[in-house]
Every structure is written in C-alpha cells, then in structure tokens.
Design an enzyme around this catalytic site. Structure first.
Site, short mmCIF file in Angstrom:
data_model
loop_
_atom_site.label_atom_id
_atom_site.label_comp_id
_atom_site.label_asym_id
_atom_site.label_seq_id
_atom_site.Cartn_x
_atom_site.Cartn_y
_atom_site.Cartn_z
N ASP A 1 5.95 -0.62 -27.67
CA ASP A 1 5.59 0.06 -26.44
C ASP A 1 5.39 -0.90 -25.27
OD1 ASP A 1 5.67 2.42 -27.84
OD2 ASP A 1 3.50 2.46 -28.20
N HIS B 1 0.77 -12.85 7.77
CA HIS B 1 1.36 -11.58 7.33
C HIS B 1 2.88 -11.56 7.52
CE1 HIS B 1 2.12 -7.34 6.71
NE2 HIS B 1 2.51 -7.20 7.98
N ASP C 1 6.84 -4.97 4.12
CA ASP C 1 5.61 -4.96 4.92
C ASP C 1 4.51 -4.19 4.19
OD1 ASP C 1 4.05 -5.13 7.52
OD2 ASP C 1 4.28 -2.95 7.34
N HIS D 1 8.59 -8.62 13.26
CA HIS D 1 8.47 -7.17 13.15
C HIS D 1 7.20 -6.60 13.77
CE1 HIS D 1 5.89 -7.97 9.61
NE2 HIS D 1 5.46 -6.73 9.77
N GLU E 1 4.82 -4.54 18.59
CA GLU E 1 3.73 -3.58 18.38
C GLU E 1 2.37 -4.15 18.73
OE1 GLU E 1 1.68 -1.41 14.50
OE2 GLU E 1 3.82 -1.84 14.48
N ASP E 2 2.12 -5.44 18.42
CA ASP E 2 0.76 -6.00 18.52
C ASP E 2 0.61 -7.10 19.57
OD1 ASP E 2 -0.02 -4.33 16.46
OD2 ASP E 2 0.43 -5.80 14.91
#
Length: 804
Positions: free
Chosen positions: A314, A97, A186, A121, A125-126
């Site tokens: 279009d 990720h 992200d 990043h 947090e993790d």
C-alpha cells in the site's frame, strides 16, 4: 513528491536536448568551459548573474543549456528593486517569494520567458511598476503573462474580486496556458508558508486550493504540483488524519522494504533476460494517496469484521521506464507471463491517453505470497509529461528547435488550448454573475476525469465523467440541445438521463421543425426565436452535469416562462376555428340495423369502438339488446366461442349516436417533455372532444398514449389520426383491438410531419414513404407502417415499441 530548491525532480529524465552525450569543444572539460564562459562574459562588460540567482540558473540550465541568463538577471534586478522594503507575513524580504516561485518553475522545466514573467509576477500588483514598463523592458509576451496572474482590486470588485480574478486568469490561460502554470507555482509557495496566515485565512485559502487550483493542476497534468498541494491542503483542513497517514509513512520509511524493493529487483532481472532495456524503481505514495488507500481498507473489513491493516504494497507502486512505446507492451507481457495479473486492473492509457495527456500502462500482479503490487509502465517522454504535464510540451508559440523532436502530425492535442479549457471558456461567457460563475466553475472542476464519446457521424465528444445524453446534445450546439427529443446509445434508444460511458456511440434525435418557428409559428406563444415543441423542460436540469448545458437550459426557461402549451380540450382562441362536423338535424339516432331484430337497442362496444365504415358483427346480450363489435375484435370472438350467435348488422345510412361516435386511439412515441400537451392540442384542434387519456410509464425512451375521443362525424377520424401523427416524436398511431394485419386495408397517406433524425444528419429521410393505400382494398381508419425516420427502419407491430 516535493520540489526543493536546487534539486532536480526525482525520477525525471533529461529533456530531448540532453538526450545525447556532449563532446567538449577543443578538448576542454566542463569545468574549464564554465570558467572560460564566465571570463568571456566579464570581458564583454556585461554584469554577471546575481548570487541569489545561482541555484535558479543551475536548475534552469539542466533543461535549457542555451538560456538567456542576461534576461533573467535583468528581471531579477527589476523585481528586487521594485519589492525593496516589502516584507512577507513570515518577516522575510518579499523578493524571496518570486524567487521561490521561479525556482519551482525552473525545476519543472519551464522556459526562460516563463521564468522572467514569474520573477515579475507581483510587481504590477504590489509595486509602482506598470504593465507598460514591463512590456517596454521585456516585450509584450512577458507583459501578457504578468497581466494574466495579476489580481483584480477589491476596491473595484468588492466580494466578487476573487471570482472575477479567476475568470480573468482562465480567459488569459485560453490564449497562453503558461498563465495558469505560473499561478499554480505561486499558490504552491504560498501554501508552503500558509502557517504564517491567520487560522481563518488558512482554511479559506486551502478550500479554494482544493476546489479550483488542484483540479486545474490535474487537468494540466502537473502531477508534482498537484501531489504537494494535496498534502498541504490535507494537513490544513484535516490535521488529525494527516498526522495518522504521515506517521504510517514515517514508520514504513524507517523499516526495511521486504516487498517492493525485492520485487523491483526481480522484475529488473527478468526484463534484462528478455532483452528489454528498462529502469525499474519503487515510487512511494504521498500522504493523500496513502490516505485514500486507508479509506478503501476501512470500507472493506476483514473476515473478523475489523478494518484491514495497511499492507507493505500500500505504500508504493513500481515504475518501469522504457525507451520505446513497443517496450511498454513487452514489459506488460513479461509481467503477465511471470506473475498472475489481476482481472480488471489493467488500463491502457498509452493507446488512449487521458484528457490531460497522461500516458501509461497500469496493471496489478499477485506475488507468490498473495501480495498485490501495482505497476506503471511508460516511456521516458511519457514519464516527463506525466510529471510536469503541459510544461514538458514547451512553449507552444515557439517552433521546434534543432535537436528537438518535431511534433507528430497526427497529434491533435493543442497544449495551448486543451479541450476542457475551450469548453470552460465557452460557458463562462454566459455567466456574468460572479457567484453563478464560481459555483459553475467548482462544479465543472469537481469531475476529476473525462470520457470520450463518438457520434454516429464520426464527431468526437469530450465530456466530463457522469455526463448524460442531455450534456451530449448541448455539446453539439445549443439549438441541437433545445430540439432534442431523444437519444440512441450504441444502437439502442435510451432515456435522456442515461449516463454516458467512455467509448459510447451516440446519436442525438431532434425534431425536424425549425427552432425559430415554434409550434405556433414565429408569432406564436413562444414569440420570435422560440424553441420548437422539443424545447428543454425544467426536469432536464436534474440530468445536466455540465455547466454549458445547465446555463443553456436555464436561459431558455427564463426566456420562455409561458412557452409550455396548456392542455386543452378545445381549439385555442388564437387558432382558426376547426371544421365543424355537426350532427345533421333529423338524423336517425340508431347508427346500426340488426337483421331480424327491428327496434332492438344497439350498443357500440367500448373495447373496439367501431366507427363507420368498419366491418362489424353483432351479438345478442341481456335485455334483448345487440352489442356491435368490429370484425376480429377479441372480445367479440370470445362471445362467439361462448355460444352467442353472430347477427348480421350494418351501418344505417345517415345514422349516428346522439353524442357522436366514440373512438379509442393509441399513439406510440419517443418520450419527451410536453408530448401530452401537444397530442391533446392536436386532437382538440380538429374539433374533437377528449373523453379520457391514459399515459403508460415510459419504457426506456418509448411511451404509449391512449385517448378516447368523441367524433361528431365519422369523417373526422382520419383527420384526427393524421393530426396526431404530425406531432413531433410520434411514429405510429393506431386503433387498439384492430383485426390481425391492421384491418381490411390501410388509411390514406398522412401528410409528412416533422422527421425525427439524428442531429446533424443531412441524409436522414423525411415524410411517410410507407403510408400508402393498397390498391383494390377498401380503406379502414388506421395508420400503420410509418417510416421510423430516426433509424431508417419500419415501425414494428402496434403492440410493440420500436426495436431498440
């Protein structure tokens, strides 16, 4: 347009550092230089770049050939070690990720610092990694970016965690816009893998992306991210419509292009003959863009009443990329000369860029067969900014390096703090409640474009589309908004609810009283700090389109629950008693004597309400009574025309009707909240009773109030007229059915009241410079000719409103 690993952005030109050809050092080719560089790196003992970073390094090198790859390698190793053992819902190792997010940013052209923060990043947090460790290893700048995108814990914030996380990101973005750029990348990768989430989570995440992240990508100008996010959200929330549009696109891609490609070739040849160097390409529409075109087709049925089928034009537009700004207009000239331009389709965003820095010329031309083709014209630099927005502007904290173009001194754009972001940060501080903040945020981001208005003093106002004069007033300052009583747009008085258009010239009209001293002084009903008589009304909330205006109005209304003066017909108990004008005991009840008709009943006409010392004329009526009119009264003149002989009448000294004299007064004013209450309070404050009041429907901003009052003494009339004229917003007070020219004279000068002037104009005139008595003329009771301080012109005749 999607961003895929290892591939450059389609149609994206090289950056300024790649603009010129590079000469190999020592005659070595690029391959030899690459091998020599890797050998030198190994010879120094520094570890090579991990294999997993090779595609990312290649993408990064295209934009930043001199990037510090060692820093990227260290960040990757720390991220891989921290996330080791973690899995995503798809079953892949978690490190995939941050690698994918960083690849997106590398393809956009983000700097090395942004890529390092992107790799790290999610670590704080993790994982067990702390922010202090990130700062120690990579510096405070990287740590700030990582902290900006780190989510807040639900354990601490509960249901408000998501709203507060976005508030935290927006505040961090105010200092460094790269925080939101990392967040958008992200979210893009998370949306690419959203199929692995539960259906309920897919819908929730897609709605947040639609309401917040996509508008933010639009405002930052990152169109490649916005387009892909729109398509994924469309497929998630509206799968059937997405399938239909995707099938139409696939069918068009599989067939031959018989319109756009041939026209691109013809245009390219025409430009070459004209000597304009340009690159002409066909720019296909993405799924959501095609869906919008189909909706327009469905809304405009053909001659047979059925929805029109999509046309070849279009499915795409032509993109013309040139070298210089002047070439854009040269291309436009060739287009409009060789093909038929459609009226109303030309838009010049080169001379007037959009709020997100977008620049381009838009036009549409009709071909020989009747087909209409849209064409975009821009320079290479404009195209780069149109695709990647603030990312293309580089790191705002770093000065321009050698070979890069120095910033234009006339360019007032601050890429680190766009104007819309500054306004958003201002009002978010006033909304501590997370739910209110989230509602205001989504409402503010719902407007997909902005307009620019200019004040009469030359100040530029950036407002969201659909903003009204109320929003403009509060953008000039909260105190200005509270004291606003009207507005002038392009020289004309307009209602506060008027929606502003791009390029409008605006003047906000405010009362001249001090907001801190309300209509009753600092200790009056409003209390300390109360707004003046022009404080906001609840009705203003229906006209406020910006959160800043709504929050300011709601806060004022909450702080002033009883700030509205009541409509009363007598003096307030808190005010000193007004001067009394009692009818003297023994005063004769008959106010007028008629020559030759002693003892005849006398009736003062209600149409012109004569009051001493008005010049009067009597006319005989049924029952032997005498009707007394003011000289020149239209009703009296009609009686004279009908053959009724005029009688000589005069005021009886000391006489008065038993209930006092009745007078009709008319006030011309700028409409505002509480005007009726303030006028009635001014009248009753003079000890005068109000018999009736009539308010005519407002005409634009102007309104007319008519009052019938009972005067205990004729001398009270002058005081009442002056008191009414002192009310904020009132620019003329007169007695209806006055003789032509305002009667035989004018009233004495009224004391200066609160001047009405454009907000922030220090030179606006105050007072009543034109209210002066004419020498040698007996004064009558009417006040005319008051200077209209808000426009610097005299008021028009009493029967007309102020000239707009």
């Amino acid at each position: 347009m999607t961003i895929e690993a290892g591939q450059p952005l389609a149609g994206q030109p090289t950056s300024a550092r790649q603009a010129g050809p590079r000469r190999p050092l020592g005659g070595l080719g690029r391959a030899a230089l690459g091998r020599a560089g890797r050998a030198a790196l190994l010879a120094t003992g520094r570890p090579p770049v991990p294999d997993a970073l090779e595609p990312l390094v290649q993408a990064h090198r295209r934009h930043h050939p001199q990037a510090d790859l060692g820093l990227l390698g260290r960040a990757y190793r720390l991220a891989e070690e921290s996330h080791r053992g973690q899995k995503r819902k798809s079953g892949e190792p978690y490190i995939t990720h941050p690698l994918a997010v960083t690849m997106i940013l590398a393809q956009l052209g983000a700097g090395t610092t942004t890529l390092v923060a992107s790799l790290l990043h999610d670590t704080v947090e993790d994982t067990e990694l702390t922010l202090d460790q990130v700062a120690e290893g990579f510096g405070p700048e990287v740590a700030y970016l990582v902290d900006g995108v780190t989510k807040l814990e639900k354990v601490d914030f509960g249901a408000a965690a998501e709203a507060e996380t976005f508030r935290k990101m927006l505040v961090a973005t105010g200092d460094d816009v790269r925080v939101m750029v990392i967040k958008l990348a992200d979210r893009l990768h998370n949306m690419r893998t959203i199929r692995h989430m539960k259906p309920a989570s897919q819908v929730r995440i897609a709605k947040v992306t639609r309401d917040v992240l996509i508008p933010l990508a639009e405002r930052l100008g990152i169109q490649v991210l916005k387009a892909e996010l729109e398509d994924i959200v469309f497929a998630t929330l509206h799968p059937e419509e997405h399938t239909r549009s995707r099938a139409l696109l696939a069918r068009h891609e599989d067939g031959p292009d018989t319109l756009l490609a041939p026209f691109a070739g013809a245009l390219g040849r025409q430009l070459a003959e004209a000597g304009v160097a340009a690159e002409v390409t066909v720019r296909p529409r993405h799924c959501v863009s095609l869906h919008r075109v189909l909706l327009k087709r469905d809304a405009a049925p053909g001659r047979d009443g059925r929805p029109q089928e999509p046309q070849p034009a279009d499915f795409g537009r032509l993109l013309v990329v040139v070298e210089e700004n002047a070439d854009c207009y040269a291309v436009l000239g060739e287009l409009h000369t060789c093909w038929t331009p459609l009226p109303g389709e030309f838009k010049d965003f080169v001379a007037a860029p959009k709020f997100n820095l977008y620049q381009s010329l838009h036009t549409a031309v009709a071909l020989a067969g009747g087909e209409v083709v849209e064409v975009l014209v821009r320079t290479r630099r404009m195209h780069e900014i149109a695709e990647t927005g603030v990312v293309a502007l580089g790191d705002p904290r770093q000065p321009a390096r050698g070979g890069e173009q120095a910033p234009d001194e006339l360019d007032r754009t601050d890429p680190a703090r766009p104007g819309w972001l500054s306004r958003l940060l201002e009002w978010q501080q006033e909304t501590p409640d997370p739910d209110a903040f989230w509602s205001a945020l989504t409402a503010d981001l719902a407007g997909d474009r902005e307009i620019t208005a200019v004040t009469e003093l030359g100040e530029t106002l950036q407002l969201r589309a659909g903003a009204t004069c109320v929003d403009a007033a509060y953008l000039l300052g909260e105190e200005t908004g509270h004291r606003c009583i009207g507005a002038r747009v392009n020289g004309r008085l307009v209602a506060l609810s008027t929606v502003l258009q791009d390029g409008d010239r605006v003047a906000i009209l405010t009362d001249g009283s001090d907001v801190s001293d309300g209509p009753h002084g600092p200790d009056g009903p409003g209390g300390p700090g109360a707004a003046g008589p022009s404080g906001p009304a609840p009705e203003w909330l229906a006209h406020a389109r910006t959160p800043a205006a709504r929050i300011a109005i709601e806060r004022w209304l909450a702080d002033h629950p009883s700030g509205r003066p009541a409509v009363r017909t007598g003096p307030s108990p808190s005010q000193p008693a007004p001067p009394a004008h009692p009818v003297a005991a023994g005063r004769p009840a008959v106010p007028v004597t008629a020559a030759g008709r002693p003892g005849a009943p006398v009736r003062l006409a209600r149409c012109c309400t004569p009051v001493p010392p008005d010049e009067i004329v009597g006319y005989p009526i049924r029952g032997g009574a005498v009707a007394v009119h003011r000289s020149g009264c239209p009703a009296g003149e009609r009686m004279r025309a009908d053959g009724r002989g005029a009688l000589d009448v005069d005021w009886r000294p000391g006489g008065a009707p038993p209930a006092g004299y009745r007078a009709t007064l008319r006030a011309e004013a700028l409409n505002r909240p509480r005007l009726l209450a303030d006028l009635t309070a001014a009248i009753s404050g003079e000890g005068v009773g109000i018999v009736s009041a009539e308010v005519e429907p407002p005409q634009e901003l102007r309104v007319r109030h008519t009052y019938t009052v009972e005067l205990p003494d004729p001398a009270a009339l002058a005081a009442v007229l002056r008191a009414m004229l002192r009310v904020s917003g009132v620019y003329d007070v007169e007695r209806p059915h006055a003789p032509p020219g305002g009667g035989p004279g004018r009233a004495p000068a009224a004391p200066p009241g609160a001047a009405v002037r454009p907000a922030g104009d220090p030179a606006a005139p105050e007072g009543n410079a034109d209210d002066r008595s004419e020498p040698g003329v007996r004064p009558s009771w009417g006040i005319h000719g008051r200077t209209a301080a808000f426009s610097g012109q005299r008021s028009p005749s009493p029967n007309r409103g102020p000239e707009g």
